[in-house]
Motif scaffolding. Structure first.
Motif, PDB file in Angstrom:
ATOM      1  N   GLU A  17       0.830  -1.206   0.000  1.00 28.03           N
ATOM      2  CA  GLU A  17       0.000   0.000   0.000  1.00 28.03           C
ATOM      3  C   GLU A  17       0.865   1.256   0.000  1.00 28.03           C
ATOM      4  O   GLU A  17       0.520   2.247  -0.651  1.00 28.03           O
ATOM      5  CB  GLU A  17      -0.926   0.026   1.213  1.00 28.03           C
ATOM      6  N   ALA A  18       1.973   1.210   0.736  1.00 23.89           N
ATOM      7  CA  ALA A  18       2.873   2.366   0.783  1.00 23.89           C
ATOM      8  C   ALA A  18       3.451   2.652  -0.603  1.00 23.89           C
ATOM      9  O   ALA A  18       3.481   3.806  -1.042  1.00 23.89           O
ATOM     10  CB  ALA A  18       3.985   2.122   1.796  1.00 23.89           C
ATOM     11  N   PHE A  19       3.878   1.622  -1.311  1.00 24.68           N
ATOM     12  CA  PHE A  19       4.385   1.815  -2.673  1.00 24.68           C
ATOM     13  C   PHE A  19       3.269   2.309  -3.593  1.00 24.68           C
ATOM     14  O   PHE A  19       3.494   3.184  -4.436  1.00 24.68           O
ATOM     15  CB  PHE A  19       5.013   0.521  -3.210  1.00 24.68           C
ATOM     16  N   ALA A  20       2.081   1.777  -3.425  1.00 22.69           N
ATOM     17  CA  ALA A  20       0.941   2.174  -4.256  1.00 22.69           C
ATOM     18  C   ALA A  20       0.593   3.653  -4.067  1.00 22.69           C
ATOM     19  O   ALA A  20       0.106   4.296  -4.999  1.00 22.69           O
ATOM     20  CB  ALA A  20      -0.271   1.301  -3.951  1.00 22.69           C
ATOM     21  N   ARG A  21       0.857   4.199  -2.904  1.00 20.54           N
ATOM     22  CA  ARG A  21       0.590   5.633  -2.668  1.00 20.54           C
ATOM     23  C   ARG A  21       1.392   6.510  -3.634  1.00 20.54           C
ATOM     24  O   ARG A  21       0.994   7.621  -3.953  1.00 20.54           O
ATOM     25  CB  ARG A  21       0.933   6.021  -1.222  1.00 20.54           C
ATOM     26  N   TYR A  22       2.547   5.987  -4.084  1.00 19.71           N
ATOM     27  CA  TYR A  22       3.379   6.706  -5.063  1.00 19.71           C
ATOM     28  C   TYR A  22       3.137   6.191  -6.486  1.00 19.71           C
ATOM     29  O   TYR A  22       3.907   6.506  -7.393  1.00 19.71           O
ATOM     30  CB  TYR A  22       4.862   6.533  -4.734  1.00 19.71           C
ATOM     31  N   LYS A  23       2.116   5.357  -6.660  1.00 22.21           N
ATOM     32  CA  LYS A  23       1.811   4.746  -7.960  1.00 22.21           C
ATOM     33  C   LYS A  23       2.943   3.833  -8.434  1.00 22.21           C
ATOM     34  O   LYS A  23       3.255   3.776  -9.623  1.00 22.21           O
ATOM     35  CB  LYS A  23       1.495   5.814  -9.011  1.00 22.21           C
ATOM     36  N   ALA A  24       3.566   3.123  -7.501  1.00 23.22           N
ATOM     37  CA  ALA A  24       4.657   2.200  -7.828  1.00 23.22           C
ATOM     38  C   ALA A  24       4.231   0.776  -7.484  1.00 23.22           C
ATOM     39  O   ALA A  24       3.588   0.545  -6.461  1.00 23.22           O
ATOM     40  CB  ALA A  24       5.913   2.565  -7.037  1.00 23.22           C
ATOM     41  N   LYS A  25       4.601  -0.155  -8.343  1.00 22.19           N
ATOM     42  CA  LYS A  25       4.280  -1.559  -8.124  1.00 22.19           C
ATOM     43  C   LYS A  25       5.576  -2.349  -8.024  1.00 22.19           C
ATOM     44  O   LYS A  25       6.421  -2.297  -8.923  1.00 22.19           O
ATOM     45  CB  LYS A  25       3.414  -2.101  -9.263  1.00 22.19           C
ATOM     46  N   LEU A  26       5.719  -3.093  -6.938  1.00 24.88           N
ATOM     47  CA  LEU A  26       6.917  -3.898  -6.708  1.00 24.88           C
ATOM     48  C   LEU A  26       6.998  -5.049  -7.702  1.00 24.88           C
ATOM     49  O   LEU A  26       5.984  -5.692  -8.005  1.00 24.88           O
ATOM     50  CB  LEU A  26       6.902  -4.459  -5.287  1.00 24.88           C
ATOM     51  N   LYS A  27       8.205  -5.321  -8.176  1.00 22.00           N
ATOM     52  CA  LYS A  27       8.418  -6.456  -9.079  1.00 22.00           C
ATOM     53  C   LYS A  27       8.093  -7.763  -8.365  1.00 22.00           C
ATOM     54  O   LYS A  27       7.477  -8.658  -8.923  1.00 22.00           O
ATOM     55  CB  LYS A  27       9.879  -6.447  -9.558  1.00 22.00           C
ATOM     56  N   ASN A  28       8.514  -7.868  -7.104  1.00 23.62           N
ATOM     57  CA  ASN A  28       8.252  -9.056  -6.298  1.00 23.62           C
ATOM     58  C   ASN A  28       7.955  -8.596  -4.870  1.00 23.62           C
ATOM     59  O   ASN A  28       8.830  -8.042  -4.207  1.00 23.62           O
ATOM     60  CB  ASN A  28       9.465  -9.992  -6.317  1.00 23.62           C
ATOM     61  N   VAL A  29       6.753  -8.817  -4.396  1.00 22.93           N
ATOM     62  CA  VAL A  29       6.354  -8.319  -3.072  1.00 22.93           C
ATOM     63  C   VAL A  29       7.113  -9.003  -1.935  1.00 22.93           C
ATOM     64  O   VAL A  29       7.129  -8.493  -0.817  1.00 22.93           O
ATOM     65  CB  VAL A  29       4.838  -8.445  -2.830  1.00 22.93           C
ATOM     66  N   ASN A  30       7.757 -10.135  -2.199  1.00 24.63           N
ATOM     67  CA  ASN A  30       8.497 -10.850  -1.157  1.00 24.63           C
ATOM     68  C   ASN A  30       9.910 -10.326  -0.938  1.00 24.63           C
ATOM     69  O   ASN A  30      10.448 -10.479   0.145  1.00 24.63           O
ATOM     70  CB  ASN A  30       8.548 -12.350  -1.482  1.00 24.63           C
ATOM     71  N   TRP A  31      10.522  -9.731  -1.977  1.00 25.47           N
ATOM     72  CA  TRP A  31      11.900  -9.280  -1.786  1.00 25.47           C
ATOM     73  C   TRP A  31      12.250  -7.915  -2.377  1.00 25.47           C
ATOM     74  O   TRP A  31      13.292  -7.350  -2.063  1.00 25.47           O
ATOM     75  CB  TRP A  31      12.904 -10.327  -2.255  1.00 25.47           C
ATOM     76  N   SER A  32      11.437  -7.355  -3.214  1.00 30.35           N
ATOM     77  CA  SER A  32      11.758  -6.038  -3.789  1.00 30.35           C
ATOM     78  C   SER A  32      11.702  -4.954  -2.721  1.00 30.35           C
ATOM     79  O   SER A  32      10.810  -4.959  -1.873  1.00 30.35           O
ATOM     80  CB  SER A  32      10.778  -5.687  -4.909  1.00 30.35           C
ATOM     81  N   VAL A  33      12.656  -4.030  -2.770  1.00 27.29           N
ATOM     82  CA  VAL A  33      12.673  -2.894  -1.846  1.00 27.29           C
ATOM     83  C   VAL A  33      12.622  -1.572  -2.607  1.00 27.29           C
ATOM     84  O   VAL A  33      12.712  -0.507  -2.013  1.00 27.29           O
ATOM     85  CB  VAL A  33      13.913  -2.926  -0.916  1.00 27.29           C
ATOM     86  N   SER A  34      12.483  -1.677  -3.934  1.00 31.56           N
ATOM     87  CA  SER A  34      12.424  -0.474  -4.758  1.00 31.56           C
ATOM     88  C   SER A  34      11.590  -0.746  -6.002  1.00 31.56           C
ATOM     89  O   SER A  34      11.456  -1.887  -6.432  1.00 31.56           O
ATOM     90  CB  SER A  34      13.842  -0.039  -5.157  1.00 31.56           C
ATOM     91  N   ALA A  35      11.044   0.329  -6.545  1.00 27.89           N
ATOM     92  CA  ALA A  35      10.254   0.234  -7.772  1.00 27.89           C
ATOM     93  C   ALA A  35      10.134   1.623  -8.377  1.00 27.89           C
ATOM     94  O   ALA A  35      10.179   2.623  -7.655  1.00 27.89           O
ATOM     95  CB  ALA A  35       8.855  -0.309  -7.474  1.00 27.89           C
ATOM     96  N   GLU A  36       9.994   1.671  -9.691  1.00 27.90           N
ATOM     97  CA  GLU A  36       9.752   2.943 -10.344  1.00 27.90           C
ATOM     98  C   GLU A  36       8.251   3.158 -10.462  1.00 27.90           C
ATOM     99  O   GLU A  36       7.492   2.203 -10.610  1.00 27.90           O
ATOM    100  CB  GLU A  36      10.405   2.968 -11.719  1.00 27.90           C
ATOM    101  N   ASN A  37       7.854   4.420 -10.377  1.00 28.34           N
ATOM    102  CA  ASN A  37       6.427   4.717 -10.518  1.00 28.34           C
ATOM    103  C   ASN A  37       6.128   5.265 -11.905  1.00 28.34           C
ATOM    104  O   ASN A  37       7.038   5.449 -12.730  1.00 28.34           O
ATOM    105  CB  ASN A  37       5.933   5.641  -9.398  1.00 28.34           C
ATOM    106  N   SER A  38       4.873   5.521 -12.156  1.00 29.62           N
ATOM    107  CA  SER A  38       4.437   5.981 -13.474  1.00 29.62           C
ATOM    108  C   SER A  38       4.923   7.400 -13.795  1.00 29.62           C
ATOM    109  O   SER A  38       4.848   7.834 -14.940  1.00 29.62           O
ATOM    110  CB  SER A  38       2.916   5.904 -13.586  1.00 29.62           C
ATOM    111  N   ASP A  39       5.448   8.118 -12.797  1.00 26.80           N
ATOM    112  CA  ASP A  39       6.007   9.457 -13.016  1.00 26.80           C
ATOM    113  C   ASP A  39       7.511   9.412 -13.279  1.00 26.80           C
ATOM    114  O   ASP A  39       8.159  10.456 -13.377  1.00 26.80           O
ATOM    115  CB  ASP A  39       5.733  10.356 -11.805  1.00 26.80           C
ATOM    116  N   GLY A  40       8.095   8.185 -13.330  1.00 23.88           N
ATOM    117  CA  GLY A  40       9.528   8.041 -13.563  1.00 23.88           C
ATOM    118  C   GLY A  40      10.376   8.244 -12.318  1.00 23.88           C
ATOM    119  O   GLY A  40      11.594   8.392 -12.406  1.00 23.88           O
ATOM    120  N   GLU A  41       9.741   8.256 -11.151  1.00 22.99           N
ATOM    121  CA  GLU A  41      10.477   8.420  -9.891  1.00 22.99           C
ATOM    122  C   GLU A  41      10.853   7.036  -9.349  1.00 22.99           C
ATOM    123  O   GLU A  41      10.171   6.046  -9.607  1.00 22.99           O
ATOM    124  CB  GLU A  41       9.610   9.132  -8.860  1.00 22.99           C
TER     125      GLU A  41
END
Length: 131
Positions: free
Chosen positions: A5-29
């Motif tokens: 949910e925290a990642f979704a607040r920035y419009k970012a989707k984790l590649k793997n919810v079990n181990w990803s700690v970063s993701a890019e959002n639709s704004d390129g951030e």
């Protein structure tokens, strides 16, 4: 708030919810999960975060390293998912933090820049501004 949910607040989707700690959002951030205890005290509307990738375990660390390299090369904006843990010492010792009691929250008014990156150690400087 849940981790995803925290990642979704920035419009970012984790590649793997079990181990990803970063993701890019639709704004390129770049959105990164960062430990609350590793932030400095704020100075005015600026706060810094210090860490090193080799402290992070598992495949998420490789993904994070690649994302930080990209952020450095492209001067990408960084947004924080802030993780507060029940056991700072365990996190610092490299224990699997998913086994700990952790809380996640966002600061939508913080916009960061990677201000130091040597391939392992990194510093992100966040400036508070309106989203």
């Amino acid at each position: 708030m849940l981790y995803t949910e925290a990642f979704a607040r920035y419009k970012a989707k984790l590649k793997n919810v079990n181990w990803s700690v970063s993701a890019e959002n639709s704004d390129g951030e770049l959105v990164i999960s960062l430990w609350k205890h590793r932030f400095t005290k704020p100075e005015g509307n600026t706060i810094k975060y210090f860490d090193f990738v080799t402290r992070w375990k598992g495949p998420g660390s490789n993904e994070l390293k690649a994302k930080l390299q990209e952020a450095h090369a492209n001067k990408q904006v960084i947004r924080p998912v802030i993780a507060r843990t029940s056991d700072v010492n365990a996190v610092e010792a490299g224990v699997d933090a998913s086994t700990l009691k952790n809380e996640f929250f966002v600061r939508e008014d913080w916009f960061g820049t990677l201000t130091n990156w040597d391939g392992d150690n990194f510093e992100i400087t966040f400036v508070r501004r309106s989203a």
